[in-house]
Scaffold this motif. Sequence first.
Motif, PDB file in Angstrom:
ATOM      1  N   GLU A 189       9.507  -4.670  18.952  1.00 39.61           N
ATOM      2  CA  GLU A 189      10.914  -5.020  19.159  1.00 39.61           C
ATOM      3  C   GLU A 189      11.767  -3.781  19.214  1.00 39.61           C
ATOM      4  OE1 GLU A 189      12.309  -8.095  16.621  1.00 39.61           O
ATOM      5  OE2 GLU A 189      10.446  -9.184  16.772  1.00 39.61           O
ATOM      6  N   ASP A 193      15.992  -5.812  38.829  1.00 40.73           N
ATOM      7  CA  ASP A 193      16.040  -4.831  37.753  1.00 40.73           C
ATOM      8  C   ASP A 193      16.672  -5.444  36.496  1.00 40.73           C
ATOM      9  OD1 ASP A 193      14.978  -2.788  39.350  1.00 40.73           O
ATOM     10  OD2 ASP A 193      16.962  -2.080  39.954  1.00 40.73           O
ATOM     11  N   ALA A 194      17.790  -6.119  36.676  1.00 40.08           N
ATOM     12  CA  ALA A 194      18.505  -6.711  35.544  1.00 40.08           C
ATOM     13  C   ALA A 194      17.619  -7.700  34.797  1.00 40.08           C
ATOM     14  CB  ALA A 194      19.787  -7.389  36.023  1.00 40.08           C
ATOM     15  N   ILE A 195      16.802  -8.436  35.521  1.00 44.10           N
ATOM     16  CA  ILE A 195      15.892  -9.393  34.874  1.00 44.10           C
ATOM     17  C   ILE A 195      14.740  -8.659  34.188  1.00 44.10           C
ATOM     18  CG2 ILE A 195      14.200 -11.225  35.304  1.00 44.10           C
ATOM     19  CD1 ILE A 195      16.111 -12.155  37.593  1.00 44.10           C
ATOM     20  N   TYR A 232      14.306  -5.500  33.213  1.00 41.78           N
ATOM     21  CA  TYR A 232      14.573  -4.547  32.144  1.00 41.78           C
ATOM     22  C   TYR A 232      15.331  -5.135  30.966  1.00 41.78           C
ATOM     23  CZ  TYR A 232      12.658  -1.221  35.374  1.00 41.78           C
ATOM     24  OH  TYR A 232      11.814  -0.563  36.223  1.00 41.78           O
ATOM     25  N   SER A 233      15.682  -6.416  31.025  1.00 41.13           N
ATOM     26  CA  SER A 233      16.307  -7.031  29.865  1.00 41.13           C
ATOM     27  C   SER A 233      15.313  -7.872  29.065  1.00 41.13           C
ATOM     28  CB  SER A 233      17.492  -7.908  30.300  1.00 41.13           C
ATOM     29  OG  SER A 233      17.057  -8.984  31.104  1.00 41.13           O
ATOM     30  N   ARG A 234      14.070  -7.921  29.541  1.00 33.25           N
ATOM     31  CA  ARG A 234      13.027  -8.663  28.804  1.00 33.25           C
ATOM     32  C   ARG A 234      12.671  -7.909  27.525  1.00 33.25           C
ATOM     33  NH1 ARG A 234       9.073  -9.004  33.891  1.00 33.25           N
ATOM     34  NH2 ARG A 234      10.190 -10.556  35.097  1.00 33.25           N
ATOM     35  N   PRO A 235      12.490  -8.626  26.423  1.00 32.18           N
ATOM     36  CA  PRO A 235      12.036  -7.937  25.214  1.00 32.18           C
ATOM     37  C   PRO A 235      10.557  -7.552  25.335  1.00 32.18           C
ATOM     38  CG  PRO A 235      12.162 -10.298  24.847  1.00 32.18           C
ATOM     39  CD  PRO A 235      12.706 -10.053  26.233  1.00 32.18           C
ATOM     40  N   SER A 236      10.160  -6.571  24.579  1.00 33.30           N
ATOM     41  CA  SER A 236       8.753  -6.193  24.513  1.00 33.30           C
ATOM     42  C   SER A 236       7.976  -7.316  23.852  1.00 33.30           C
ATOM     43  CB  SER A 236       8.577  -4.906  23.726  1.00 33.30           C
ATOM     44  OG  SER A 236       7.215  -4.678  23.458  1.00 33.30           O
ATOM     45  N   VAL A 256      21.551  -0.954  40.699  1.00 36.36           N
ATOM     46  CA  VAL A 256      20.776  -1.894  39.895  1.00 36.36           C
ATOM     47  C   VAL A 256      20.705  -3.211  40.660  1.00 36.36           C
ATOM     48  CG1 VAL A 256      20.666  -3.169  37.721  1.00 36.36           C
ATOM     49  CG2 VAL A 256      21.489  -0.805  37.747  1.00 36.36           C
ATOM     50  N   GLN A 268      19.289  -7.269  41.147  1.00 40.20           N
ATOM     51  CA  GLN A 268      19.143  -8.440  40.283  1.00 40.20           C
ATOM     52  C   GLN A 268      17.755  -8.460  39.644  1.00 40.20           C
ATOM     53  OE1 GLN A 268      19.881 -12.214  42.161  1.00 40.20           O
ATOM     54  NE2 GLN A 268      20.144 -13.240  40.215  1.00 40.20           N
TER      55      GLN A 268
END
Length: 89
Positions: free
Chosen positions: A89, A77-79, A81-85, A73, A75
Amino acid sequence: MRVDEPSEVVLQVAVTDPAASGSLVVVGDTGDIGCRVVDMPGSGPAHVFTAPLGRIEVSYQATVEGERPPEAVTQADAIAYSRPSRYAE
């Protein structure tokens, strides 16, 4: 989901591994809703359909043969894939 206005919907739920096979089914109040598949370089396939008014049910099933080690993973990716839709929701 419930659709109050006809809308174009884009789903990105399919596995991207070439050793996998999957099946996505979208059904509305009037029956099967056909999807077109759009190849999204770097992020796998997207399934696109026009959702009619009413209730929509999406189901996805996949089979993966064999094993491979997980990818690291990053950095980015971490940003990403942690974003909300923005839409669901």
